[in-house]
Scaffold this active site. Sequence first.
Site, PDB file in Angstrom:
ATOM      1  N   HIS A 242      10.142 -24.401  11.134  1.00  0.00           N
ATOM      2  CA  HIS A 242       9.521 -23.091  10.879  1.00  0.00           C
ATOM      3  C   HIS A 242      10.584 -21.992  10.789  1.00  0.00           C
ATOM      4  CE1 HIS A 242       5.853 -20.313  11.768  1.00  0.00           C
ATOM      5  NE2 HIS A 242       6.781 -19.663  11.084  1.00  0.00           N
TER       6      HIS A 242
ATOM      7  N   HIS B 222      12.041 -18.627   8.169  1.00  0.00           N
ATOM      8  CA  HIS B 222      11.865 -17.742   7.007  1.00  0.00           C
ATOM      9  C   HIS B 222      13.240 -17.474   6.409  1.00  0.00           C
ATOM     10  CE1 HIS B 222       7.614 -16.842   7.874  1.00  0.00           C
ATOM     11  NE2 HIS B 222       7.981 -17.071   9.124  1.00  0.00           N
ATOM     12  N   LEU B 223      13.437 -17.907   5.179  1.00  0.00           N
ATOM     13  CA  LEU B 223      14.753 -17.715   4.526  1.00  0.00           C
ATOM     14  C   LEU B 223      14.751 -16.523   3.570  1.00  0.00           C
ATOM     15  CD1 LEU B 223      15.985 -21.370   3.822  1.00  0.00           C
ATOM     16  CD2 LEU B 223      16.794 -19.774   5.568  1.00  0.00           C
ATOM     17  N   ARG B 224      13.552 -15.981   3.279  1.00  0.00           N
ATOM     18  CA  ARG B 224      13.430 -14.726   2.497  1.00  0.00           C
ATOM     19  C   ARG B 224      13.877 -14.817   1.040  1.00  0.00           C
ATOM     20  NH1 ARG B 224      10.118 -13.139   6.359  1.00  0.00           N
ATOM     21  NH2 ARG B 224      11.082 -12.242   8.192  1.00  0.00           N
TER      22      ARG B 224
ATOM     23  N   ASN C 140       6.343 -17.259   2.449  1.00  0.00           N
ATOM     24  CA  ASN C 140       6.057 -15.832   2.230  1.00  0.00           C
ATOM     25  C   ASN C 140       7.267 -15.113   1.624  1.00  0.00           C
ATOM     26  OD1 ASN C 140       7.423 -16.049   4.707  1.00  0.00           O
ATOM     27  ND2 ASN C 140       6.296 -14.397   5.674  1.00  0.00           N
TER      28      ASN C 140
ATOM     29  N   ASP D  56       1.700 -19.034   6.396  1.00  0.00           N
ATOM     30  CA  ASP D  56       2.325 -18.307   7.512  1.00  0.00           C
ATOM     31  C   ASP D  56       2.554 -16.829   7.226  1.00  0.00           C
ATOM     32  OD1 ASP D  56       3.366 -18.325  10.189  1.00  0.00           O
ATOM     33  OD2 ASP D  56       5.309 -17.935   9.285  1.00  0.00           O
TER      34      ASP D  56
ATOM     35  N   HIS E  21      -0.788 -20.755  10.956  1.00  0.00           N
ATOM     36  CA  HIS E  21      -0.545 -19.485  11.650  1.00  0.00           C
ATOM     37  C   HIS E  21      -1.919 -18.998  12.071  1.00  0.00           C
ATOM     38  CE1 HIS E  21       1.213 -15.269  11.965  1.00  0.00           C
ATOM     39  NE2 HIS E  21      -0.090 -15.027  11.914  1.00  0.00           N
TER      40      HIS E  21
ATOM     41  N   HIS F   1       3.577 -21.640  16.316  1.00  0.00           N
ATOM     42  CA  HIS F   1       3.952 -20.670  17.363  1.00  0.00           C
ATOM     43  C   HIS F   1       2.858 -20.326  18.368  1.00  0.00           C
ATOM     44  CE1 HIS F   1       2.183 -18.118  14.288  1.00  0.00           C
ATOM     45  NE2 HIS F   1       3.285 -18.040  13.561  1.00  0.00           N
TER      46      HIS F   1
ATOM     47  N   ASP G   9      10.787 -19.888  14.337  1.00  0.00           N
ATOM     48  CA  ASP G   9      10.123 -18.850  13.548  1.00  0.00           C
ATOM     49  C   ASP G   9      11.167 -17.790  13.153  1.00  0.00           C
ATOM     50  OD1 ASP G   9       8.288 -17.438  12.090  1.00  0.00           O
ATOM     51  OD2 ASP G   9       7.065 -16.806  13.795  1.00  0.00           O
TER      52      ASP G   9
END
Length: 423
Positions: free
Chosen positions: A57, A59-61, A91, A149, A176, A229, A302
């Site tokens: 989990h 987030h690499l953006r 996302n 998520d 989520h 989470h 996360d």
Amino acid sequence: MIIHGAEVVLANGVKKTDIRIENGKILGFGKNLSPRAGEETLDCTGLTVFPGLIDMHVHLRDPGFEYKEDIESGSRAAVKGGFTQICCMPNTKPVTDNKVTVTYIRARAAQVGLCKIHPIGAITEGQEGKNLAAIGAMKAAGAVALSEDGKSVENTGLMANAIRYAADFGLKCLCHCEDASLVDGGVVHEGYYATLTGLKGSLRAAEDILIAREICLAESLGLPVHICHVSTYSGVQLIREAKARGVQVTAETCPHYFILTDAAIADFDTNTKVNPPLREERDRLAVIEGLRDGTIDCIVTDHAPHHADDKNVEYNYAAFGISGLETSFALSYTALVRSGILTPEALAKKMSTAAAKILGLEGGVIEAGAPADLTIADLNEAWTIDPASFESKGKNTPFAGREVFGRVKYTVADGEVKYPFAR
Ligand code: DOR
Ligand code: ZN
Ligand code: ZN
């Protein structure tokens, strides 16, 4: 290559043995292996070898929010933190709801060539909660799971279809859990500290209701779901009871939920703003007990990197999230293993083996024939968390200045030393 002189965390315990690696795979074990012609030795005396850590989990953006993080900076943060495999949430902008974006992420990850990156596809088109995304096409392109998520799929009928459709393609939904109508603009946990600060709170029920719904769907459909989470004592209990009934439910939590409580929000530090919010001592202790008794299968970060401009604002306006890749191993080792709650083998399961099993990935074990993915750490080295030294573009951590134990010395993926960096 020979990994020499280290303590090795195997599934059934810690053992001092050398490891021989050939063609990116673990070939075998032995005491004081002597190098053959052309074989290198990595002296790891005094160090401990874990199966390459896996974070399901992150987030690499990238694409779309590269000012917060990109695949290169995220990969560097991952291997510095000891991760050999990470899964990235959809996302992004555009949302990862199609095979082109999945293909882009995998191609860019391969080009960077540090850790293995597995994309997670969105459940609905644009994460808008209206139509299912192109699940089969994303699976074919290499997506390893599905998630909305950042939010939940509000429409229960659509979520049921998503779980069914995902299962047809051998994928799981990573849920989520957040009832947006109950959160209703809340930014912290509803409790004493919400009252003290005047910040709007959100109830445990906002998380628990969705955990319960996803469990009901999994149970009725006879299909798996994974809960993201987990932060509430009551959510841990829902999952524990569901598992006892044989429901196919797995769950994760993050270091901030077993280390911090909402007391950390008292001075309005926006680095404590995270979704779900930091909760109370009762919740923190229940999360630890859930990790101990197996209710919570794994620890994820996360990792939610944000730009300083997203965080250096009033609490209500700040973005939710904590940059976690470079602190998770030391925080978890310090809070759970040094304190005597988990054995090193149990930590290896929570931070590697379990995620591989949940998602059907290779790796997560140190055994002959497995990929030579290894995280090699000095467990006795104390160090102080300093976001200024992060490889991640996201310096947003509530753990700055904290002293921890356990420093990653080498991260090896497919038999190659990825950290320390060659350049
Ligand atoms: O704190 C969070 N940050 N929680 C989420 O669910 C999303 C994430 C993000 O993308 O920043
Ligand atoms: Zn989330
Ligand atoms: Zn997330």
